[in-house]
Design a protein around this motif. Structure first.
Motif, PDB file in Angstrom:
ATOM      1  N   GLY A 127       0.822  -1.056  -0.003  1.00 40.71           N
ATOM      2  CA  GLY A 127      -0.319  -0.108  -0.216  1.00 40.71           C
ATOM      3  C   GLY A 127       0.899   1.455  -0.433  1.00 40.71           C
ATOM      4  O   GLY A 127       0.599   2.004   0.131  1.00 40.71           O
ATOM      5  N   ARG A 128       2.566   0.972   0.059  1.00 39.32           N
ATOM      6  CA  ARG A 128       3.123   2.682  -0.004  1.00 39.32           C
ATOM      7  C   ARG A 128       3.841   2.150  -1.281  1.00 39.32           C
ATOM      8  O   ARG A 128       5.785   2.501  -0.891  1.00 39.32           O
ATOM      9  N   GLY A 129       3.361   1.215  -1.876  1.00 41.11           N
ATOM     10  CA  GLY A 129       4.556   1.221  -3.044  1.00 41.11           C
ATOM     11  C   GLY A 129       4.334  -0.205  -3.722  1.00 41.11           C
ATOM     12  O   GLY A 129       4.710  -0.304  -4.597  1.00 41.11           O
ATOM     13  N   VAL A 130       4.097  -1.258  -2.659  1.00 37.02           N
ATOM     14  CA  VAL A 130       3.743  -2.740  -3.001  1.00 37.02           C
ATOM     15  C   VAL A 130       2.796  -2.855  -3.677  1.00 37.02           C
ATOM     16  O   VAL A 130       1.896  -2.222  -2.715  1.00 37.02           O
ATOM     17  N   SER A 131       2.092  -3.665  -4.677  1.00 34.09           N
ATOM     18  CA  SER A 131       0.603  -3.548  -4.859  1.00 34.09           C
ATOM     19  C   SER A 131       0.787  -5.140  -5.507  1.00 34.09           C
ATOM     20  O   SER A 131       2.068  -6.102  -6.489  1.00 34.09           O
ATOM     21  N   MET A 139      -2.798   3.232 -12.164  1.00 33.25           N
ATOM     22  CA  MET A 139      -2.892   4.752 -12.058  1.00 33.25           C
ATOM     23  C   MET A 139      -2.084   5.412 -11.346  1.00 33.25           C
ATOM     24  O   MET A 139      -1.760   6.921 -11.509  1.00 33.25           O
ATOM     25  N   PHE A 140      -1.597   5.118  -9.675  1.00 34.57           N
ATOM     26  CA  PHE A 140      -1.735   5.667  -9.203  1.00 34.57           C
ATOM     27  C   PHE A 140       0.631   6.272  -9.467  1.00 34.57           C
ATOM     28  O   PHE A 140       0.728   7.154  -8.689  1.00 34.57           O
ATOM     29  N   TYR A 141       0.172   5.027 -10.327  1.00 38.13           N
ATOM     30  CA  TYR A 141       2.136   5.846 -10.859  1.00 38.13           C
ATOM     31  C   TYR A 141       2.297   5.565 -12.659  1.00 38.13           C
ATOM     32  O   TYR A 141       2.938   5.604 -13.259  1.00 38.13           O
ATOM     33  N   LYS A 142       0.876   6.892 -12.919  1.00 38.70           N
ATOM     34  CA  LYS A 142       1.183   7.272 -14.195  1.00 38.70           C
ATOM     35  C   LYS A 142       2.288   8.059 -13.989  1.00 38.70           C
ATOM     36  O   LYS A 142       2.642   8.892 -13.087  1.00 38.70           O
ATOM     37  N   LEU A 162       1.376  -1.499 -17.565  1.00 39.13           N
ATOM     38  CA  LEU A 162       1.794  -0.585 -16.852  1.00 39.13           C
ATOM     39  C   LEU A 162       2.417   0.517 -17.913  1.00 39.13           C
ATOM     40  O   LEU A 162       3.093   1.740 -17.685  1.00 39.13           O
ATOM     41  N   ASP A 163       3.138  -0.122 -19.372  1.00 41.74           N
ATOM     42  CA  ASP A 163       3.839   0.413 -19.993  1.00 41.74           C
ATOM     43  C   ASP A 163       3.182   1.584 -20.804  1.00 41.74           C
ATOM     44  O   ASP A 163       4.185   2.344 -21.439  1.00 41.74           O
ATOM     45  N   GLU A 164       2.123   1.623 -21.091  1.00 41.70           N
ATOM     46  CA  GLU A 164       1.114   2.791 -21.939  1.00 41.70           C
ATOM     47  C   GLU A 164       0.683   3.803 -20.447  1.00 41.70           C
ATOM     48  O   GLU A 164       0.659   4.650 -21.091  1.00 41.70           O
ATOM     49  N   ILE A 165       1.258   3.570 -19.212  1.00 36.46           N
ATOM     50  CA  ILE A 165       1.072   4.558 -18.429  1.00 36.46           C
ATOM     51  C   ILE A 165       1.985   4.583 -17.370  1.00 36.46           C
ATOM     52  O   ILE A 165       2.686   6.394 -17.452  1.00 36.46           O
ATOM     53  N   ILE A 212      17.549  -1.013  -8.696  1.00 40.07           N
ATOM     54  CA  ILE A 212      16.752  -0.281  -9.556  1.00 40.07           C
ATOM     55  C   ILE A 212      16.287   0.865  -8.179  1.00 40.07           C
ATOM     56  O   ILE A 212      14.729  -0.182  -8.118  1.00 40.07           O
ATOM     57  N   LYS A 213      16.214   2.478  -8.906  1.00 38.59           N
ATOM     58  CA  LYS A 213      15.185   3.188  -8.569  1.00 38.59           C
ATOM     59  C   LYS A 213      13.915   2.730  -8.746  1.00 38.59           C
ATOM     60  O   LYS A 213      13.765   3.437 -10.456  1.00 38.59           O
ATOM     61  N   VAL A 214      12.757   2.987  -8.244  1.00 38.13           N
ATOM     62  CA  VAL A 214      11.367   3.100  -8.617  1.00 38.13           C
ATOM     63  C   VAL A 214      10.630   3.610  -7.502  1.00 38.13           C
ATOM     64  O   VAL A 214      10.824   3.548  -6.804  1.00 38.13           O
ATOM     65  N   HIS A 215       8.922   3.923  -8.239  1.00 36.97           N
ATOM     66  CA  HIS A 215       8.261   4.466  -7.244  1.00 36.97           C
ATOM     67  C   HIS A 215       7.419   3.238  -6.711  1.00 36.97           C
ATOM     68  O   HIS A 215       6.683   3.449  -5.658  1.00 36.97           O
TER      69      HIS A 215
END
Length: 290
Positions: A127-131, A139-142, A162-165, A212-215
């Motif tokens: 819920g803080r970046g893991v789904s 859409m939270f990671y657009k 995900l690659d679309e957004i 790997i730096k990710v959100h």
């Protein structure tokens, strides 16, 4: 879909789930059977099963085919979607998949066991970046960077979406099948994840070779940790804690099969599925008579 309220939702199509769904239909209850894979791939991989009473020298695949055919002949509503969340309500449960919302008066969890251990930081960052669902949370990671760790080809579809957004998508396949139809913008990284790190939000995915730096990190397994699907469910170690009638700590929720612990045997699972559905029916009857 929210207008139909099933008597019983059975989550999982292995021996326990099929046993529960079959008896539920024989008892004339409306059954939603959630099975998004192909009926217990674990059992189907068994070369030979010789300890299931009355069916000697049968292959795992053959036994699974007989079980699923028998159950489906009684016409439960087979829903080929993965359950990602279950929300208790006043009179029913809301069951969320990446595609739809369903309602049921009772729930039987028969999801088996999560075949892989949780990553360090996974539970803390949920819920803080893991789904566990790109369709639900993408859409939270657009316009942000995300990683997808997948244990099945299902993850390829999630990554393509995900690659679309998203700005950058890193795909870490943890299975041996060849990738097919992946969008060209997705970076494939063949390495093993180790941990998910960050302060208040996910900041990076640590692998055996690099950071790997990710959100966000999306983890696609055949089944997710049940305590994340249904928060508040009491566990006994890593399995669901149940009473003798297969009831759990949440009224109206029952569990059966490998998800409630050893021994991981087919006969045990089918018996527990039977007990669970009879207990669910008894629960429904008591509520109706109040």
């Amino acid at each position: 879909m929210a207008e139909t309220i099933y008597d019983i939702a059975v989550i999982g199509g292995g021996p326990a789930g099929l046993s529960a769904a079959l008896t539920g239909r024989i008892r004339n209850k409306s059954i939603a059977l959630f099975e998004h894979m192909d009926f217990s791939l674990k059992l189907q991989k068994a070369h030979l099963v010789d300890n299931y009473l009355g069916l000697p020298q049968i292959t795992g695949k053959g036994l699974m085919q007989q079980m699923s055919a028998h159950c489906l002949a009684h016409s439960p509503d087979l829903i080929k979607e993965k359950v990602v969340n279950i929300f208790p309500g006043d009179d029913s449960f809301t069951i969320a998949t990446p595609k739809n919302i369903y309602n049921a008066k009772t729930v039987i969890i028969a999801t088996g066991v999560v075949a892989t251990a949780l990553f360090k930081g996974e539970k803390e960052m949920l819920g803080r970046g893991v789904s566990y669902c790109a369709t639900c949370d993408g859409m939270f990671y657009k316009d942000k960077d995300v990683a997808v760790i997948s244990y099945s080809t299902e993850g390829e579809h999630e990554a393509n979406y995900l690659d679309e957004i998203c700005r950058n998508v890193y795909y870490l396949p943890q299975y041996k099948s060849e990738l097919s139809g992946m969008r060209s913008g997705i970076e494939i990284i063949n390495t093993k994840p180790r941990s998910i790190e960050g302060d208040s939000q996910v900041e990076k995915l640590v692998t055996e070779h690099s950071d790997i730096k990710v959100h966000g990190v999306f983890i696609i397994r055949q089944s997710d940790p049940v305590e994340n699907v249904l928060p508040g469910l009491e566990l006994d170690g890593e399995v669901i804690k149940v009473n003798r009638d297969m009831s759990t700590s949440i009224p109206g929720v029952f569990a059966a099969g490998d998800c409630i612990g050893k021994p991981w045997q087919i006969a045990k699972a089918t018996g527990e599925g039977l007990v669970a559905v009879l207990s669910a029916i008894s629960y429904l009857e008591k509520k109706a008579n109040k």
